[in-house]
Design a protein around this motif. Structure first.
Motif, PDB file in Angstrom:
ATOM      1  N   ASN A 282       3.801   0.668  -2.999  1.00  0.00           N
ATOM      2  CA  ASN A 282       2.810   1.739  -2.902  1.00  0.00           C
ATOM      3  C   ASN A 282       2.217   2.009  -4.280  1.00  0.00           C
ATOM      4  N   ARG A 283       0.950   2.400  -4.309  1.00  0.00           N
ATOM      5  CA  ARG A 283       0.321   2.901  -5.522  1.00  0.00           C
ATOM      6  C   ARG A 283       0.284   4.423  -5.433  1.00  0.00           C
ATOM      7  N   VAL A 284       0.761   5.099  -6.473  1.00  0.00           N
ATOM      8  CA  VAL A 284       0.772   6.556  -6.483  1.00  0.00           C
ATOM      9  C   VAL A 284       0.143   7.050  -7.781  1.00  0.00           C
ATOM     10  N   ASP A 285      -0.394   8.285  -7.760  1.00  0.00           N
ATOM     11  CA  ASP A 285      -0.952   8.849  -8.997  1.00  0.00           C
ATOM     12  C   ASP A 285      -0.040   9.905  -9.601  1.00  0.00           C
TER      13      ASP A 285
ATOM     14  N   SER B 204       2.208  11.183  -2.550  1.00  0.00           N
ATOM     15  CA  SER B 204       1.808  10.340  -1.427  1.00  0.00           C
ATOM     16  C   SER B 204       1.045   9.122  -1.936  1.00  0.00           C
TER      17      SER B 204
ATOM     18  N   ILE C  12      -1.710   6.431  -2.711  1.00  0.00           N
ATOM     19  CA  ILE C  12      -3.175   6.405  -2.775  1.00  0.00           C
ATOM     20  C   ILE C  12      -3.682   5.005  -2.443  1.00  0.00           C
ATOM     21  N   GLY C  13      -2.766   4.114  -2.162  1.00  0.00           N
ATOM     22  CA  GLY C  13      -3.091   2.740  -1.825  1.00  0.00           C
ATOM     23  C   GLY C  13      -1.829   1.904  -1.860  1.00  0.00           C
TER      24      GLY C  13
ATOM     25  N   ASP D 104       7.357   2.419  -5.501  1.00  0.00           N
ATOM     26  CA  ASP D 104       6.126   3.115  -5.889  1.00  0.00           C
ATOM     27  C   ASP D 104       5.757   2.700  -7.304  1.00  0.00           C
TER      28      ASP D 104
ATOM     29  N   GLU E 258       0.088   4.715 -11.013  1.00  0.00           N
ATOM     30  CA  GLU E 258      -1.211   4.349 -11.587  1.00  0.00           C
ATOM     31  C   GLU E 258      -1.498   5.292 -12.759  1.00  0.00           C
TER      32      GLU E 258
END
Length: 227
Positions: free
Chosen positions: A118-121, A126, A128-129, A196, A199
């Motif tokens: 997963n990509r998270v900020d 949650s 984001i991509g 995760d 980013e």
């Protein structure tokens, strides 16, 4: 299950390191944790405090090396048959190390196992991509690095192919994957989300995008004759 060592390059990582170490400690297959950090830094203090309660190796350095110099230092302390790089700001699914290790146990002819992420900020946020990587070997790798930020590989590869090229600032892992792939080593994709990836605009590959592009091209040029 085969023993695994996790290398944590802990520079500019004060904000993330404690959570990273806890994430590794809480794995269903707990790895040997090897932390490389600057002597007498905030990161070293966090690592030492963690070490008081949990077995862990710390390799302090007088200055700040490249990430690949740090990984090479860490490799010298790793006792696991398998190695994984554990970026301070990434987080693994609790069962990730066991599943990646099981994959290499099962597929003896594969050198590296890698999974989707997963990509998270923000950590714990949650998605984001996603990075859903493709299947591939040397030919596909020449078109772009699909191994991702959380691979697991056999330590014995370094006996045959050497260590990471510390002259690279951000594409040294890509160069190593190309190096072993050019030698016929195979990569196994685990088709599931196992972590995760944070980013960050200040992440290594984003701080100097021109250098990252140049290093990527340099690595490909080095092995183009094999393709």
């Amino acid at each position: 299950m085969t023993a695994v060592s996790a290398i944590v390059s802990a520079y500019y990582a004060e904000k993330y390191l404690k959570g990273r170490l806890e994430n590794l400690r809480d794995q269903t297959l707990v790895p040997q944790i090897v932390v490389i950090c600057q002597f007498d830094s905030a990161e070293m203090k966090i690592a030492v405090e963690f070490q008081h309660k949990h077995e862990m190796l710390i390799s302090p350095t007088p200055g700040i090396p490249t990430v690949y110099e740090a990984w090479n230092i860490g490799l010298g302390s790793c006792s696991g048959e398998y190695i994984t790089s554990a970026n301070s700001d990434d987080r693994l699914d609790p069962d990730a190390i066991r599943l990646l290790s099981k994959t290499l146990d099962k597929h003896k002819d594969y050198a590296v196992a890698y999974a989707d992420v997963n990509r998270v900020d923000k950590i714990g946020g949650s998605p984001i991509g996603q990075f859903v990587w493709k299947e591939g070997q040397f030919g596909e790798l020449m078109s772009g690095c699909f191994v991702g930020p959380m691979p697991m590989w056999r330590k014995s590869l370094h006996e045959k192919y050497g260590f990471f090229d510390h002259e690279y600032a951000s594409a040294g892992d890509y160069e190593f994957w190309l190096r072993i792939a050019s030698g016929g080593e195979k990569f196994k994709h685990v088709n599931r989300i196992l972590g995760d990836h944070l980013e960050r605009p200040d992440a290594l590959e984003h701080r100097s995008p021109i250098r990252t592009t140049w290093e990527t091209a340099r690595a490909r040029a080095k092995y183009r004759s094999v393709a």
